[in-house]
Design a protein around this motif. Structure first.
Motif, mmCIF file in Angstrom:
data_model
loop_
_atom_site.group_PDB
_atom_site.id
_atom_site.type_symbol
_atom_site.label_atom_id
_atom_site.label_comp_id
_atom_site.label_asym_id
_atom_site.label_seq_id
_atom_site.Cartn_x
_atom_site.Cartn_y
_atom_site.Cartn_z
ATOM 1 N N ARG A 181 -1.980 -0.701 7.255
ATOM 2 C CA ARG A 181 -0.557 -1.051 7.143
ATOM 3 C C ARG A 181 0.055 -1.233 8.523
ATOM 4 O O ARG A 181 0.821 -2.172 8.765
ATOM 5 C CB ARG A 181 0.204 0.045 6.380
ATOM 6 N N GLN A 233 -9.411 -6.777 3.104
ATOM 7 C CA GLN A 233 -9.874 -5.445 2.724
ATOM 8 C C GLN A 233 -9.192 -4.984 1.444
ATOM 9 O O GLN A 233 -7.973 -5.099 1.304
ATOM 10 C CB GLN A 233 -9.601 -4.434 3.845
ATOM 11 N N LEU A 249 -7.598 -2.348 -0.668
ATOM 12 C CA LEU A 249 -6.966 -1.066 -0.368
ATOM 13 C C LEU A 249 -7.592 0.079 -1.152
ATOM 14 O O LEU A 249 -7.611 1.230 -0.677
ATOM 15 C CB LEU A 249 -5.462 -1.132 -0.664
ATOM 16 N N ARG A 296 -5.826 3.385 5.047
ATOM 17 C CA ARG A 296 -4.731 2.559 4.540
ATOM 18 C C ARG A 296 -3.550 2.586 5.501
ATOM 19 O O ARG A 296 -2.889 1.563 5.723
ATOM 20 C CB ARG A 296 -4.293 3.039 3.152
ATOM 21 N N THR A 322 0.347 3.097 -5.644
ATOM 22 C CA THR A 322 -0.976 2.815 -6.185
ATOM 23 C C THR A 322 -0.844 2.130 -7.542
ATOM 24 O O THR A 322 -0.105 2.609 -8.405
ATOM 25 C CB THR A 322 -1.775 4.113 -6.362
ATOM 26 N N TRP A 356 -5.499 -6.727 -1.741
ATOM 27 C CA TRP A 356 -6.311 -7.044 -0.570
ATOM 28 C C TRP A 356 -5.395 -7.373 0.605
ATOM 29 O O TRP A 356 -4.511 -8.220 0.505
ATOM 30 C CB TRP A 356 -7.211 -8.245 -0.855
ATOM 31 N N GLY A 401 0.796 -1.219 0.000
ATOM 32 C CA GLY A 401 0.000 0.000 0.000
ATOM 33 C C GLY A 401 0.823 1.260 0.000
ATOM 34 O O GLY A 401 0.303 2.349 0.311
#
Length: 249
Positions: free
Chosen positions: A101, A87, A89, A97, A76, A83, A73
């Motif tokens: 993390r 979840q 991201l 986020r 991008t 995931w 994360g």
């Protein structure tokens, strides 16, 4: 220190099992400069089960670190999904986020990235303090983790007072202290001599056995890659099974 740590990932995607702690689907990364496009990743698919030790190998410049940053994360994707703990991201805002993390992922890099003005104990406690744990709890858990990696006598030493191997042990302790579901490592032994690297390999094996934490390790080290549960090779922007001798430089 309690050697058995239970990890309860949130409900994952319908097609994934509850034991998958990290996954990506149809992941691409394209860098654009004017009319030019560089396709680094092309539809990467990956699922990392709880407790798995996974190596990712490939030629220099093949996109291994890019993939690791996307999985963590920190970057991008151009298209596709990542995931973490069930979840997606892409559905989270920047703060969400960051919290995910901090709670679900740990990071270790070739260069330890410790804060030089802080002691080993303070460096390891930092993720817990960021996660709003109390100072007392954070310091106690940091002390336990440093003892687990064999640095119980170095709690008050700053990075400049530690050897290269000791600094990397501090970095590993910092990555593990919040009990994440998965630790992402980018060349964790690439800056160490062979004997120290083997010590770090053994340490990672022991911590994996004791905690059930998954490890995803980008490495050029054939000994490390060959000793893990699974090895994926990044070729032409996609992950393929197995170690390909001669393509790890």
């Amino acid at each position: 220190m309690n050697s058995q740590v239970e990890i309860h990932p949130e409900e994952s995607r319908p097609q994934a099992t509850a034991e998958v702690v990290l996954a990506c689907h149809d992941l691409t990364k394209v860098y654009r400069q004017g009319a030019n496009e560089l396709h680094v990743l092309r539809g990467v698919e990956l699922q990392v089960p709880k407790g798995e030790r996974l190596a990712i190998v490939g030629a220099s410049g093949s996109g291994k670190s890019t993939l690791l940053n996307l999985l963590g994360g920190l970057d991008t994707p151009s298209t596709g999904e990542v995931w973490v703990g069930g979840q997606n991201l892409a559905t989270l805002n920047a703060n969400e986020r960051g919290w995910l993390r901090n709670s679900s992922l740990g990071f270790v890099y070739q260069f330890h990235h410790l804060l030089n003005e802080f002691t080993a104990l303070e460096n390891v406690a930092m993720p817990l303090l960021i996660g709003k744990r109390s100072v007392a709890e954070s310091r106690a858990q940091a002390r336990d983790m440093l003892e687990a990696v064999g640095l119980g006598q170095r709690l008050d030493h700053k990075p400049a007072q530690l050897s290269g191997g000791e600094r990397q042990r501090v970095a590993i302790a910092r990555a593990l202290v919040a009990r994440p579901a998965c630790v992402l490592m980018d060349e964790p032994t690439g800056n160490l001599d062979r004997a120290t690297a083997h010590e770090i390999h053994r340490l990672m094996d022991r911590l994996n056995d004791e905690t059930g934490i998954s490890f995803v390790i980008v490495t050029h080290d054939p000994d490390l890659a060959g000793a893990l549960d699974r090895c994926l090779h990044l070729v032409d922007g996609q992950l393929v099974e197995g170690w390909q001798q001669g393509n790890h430089v």
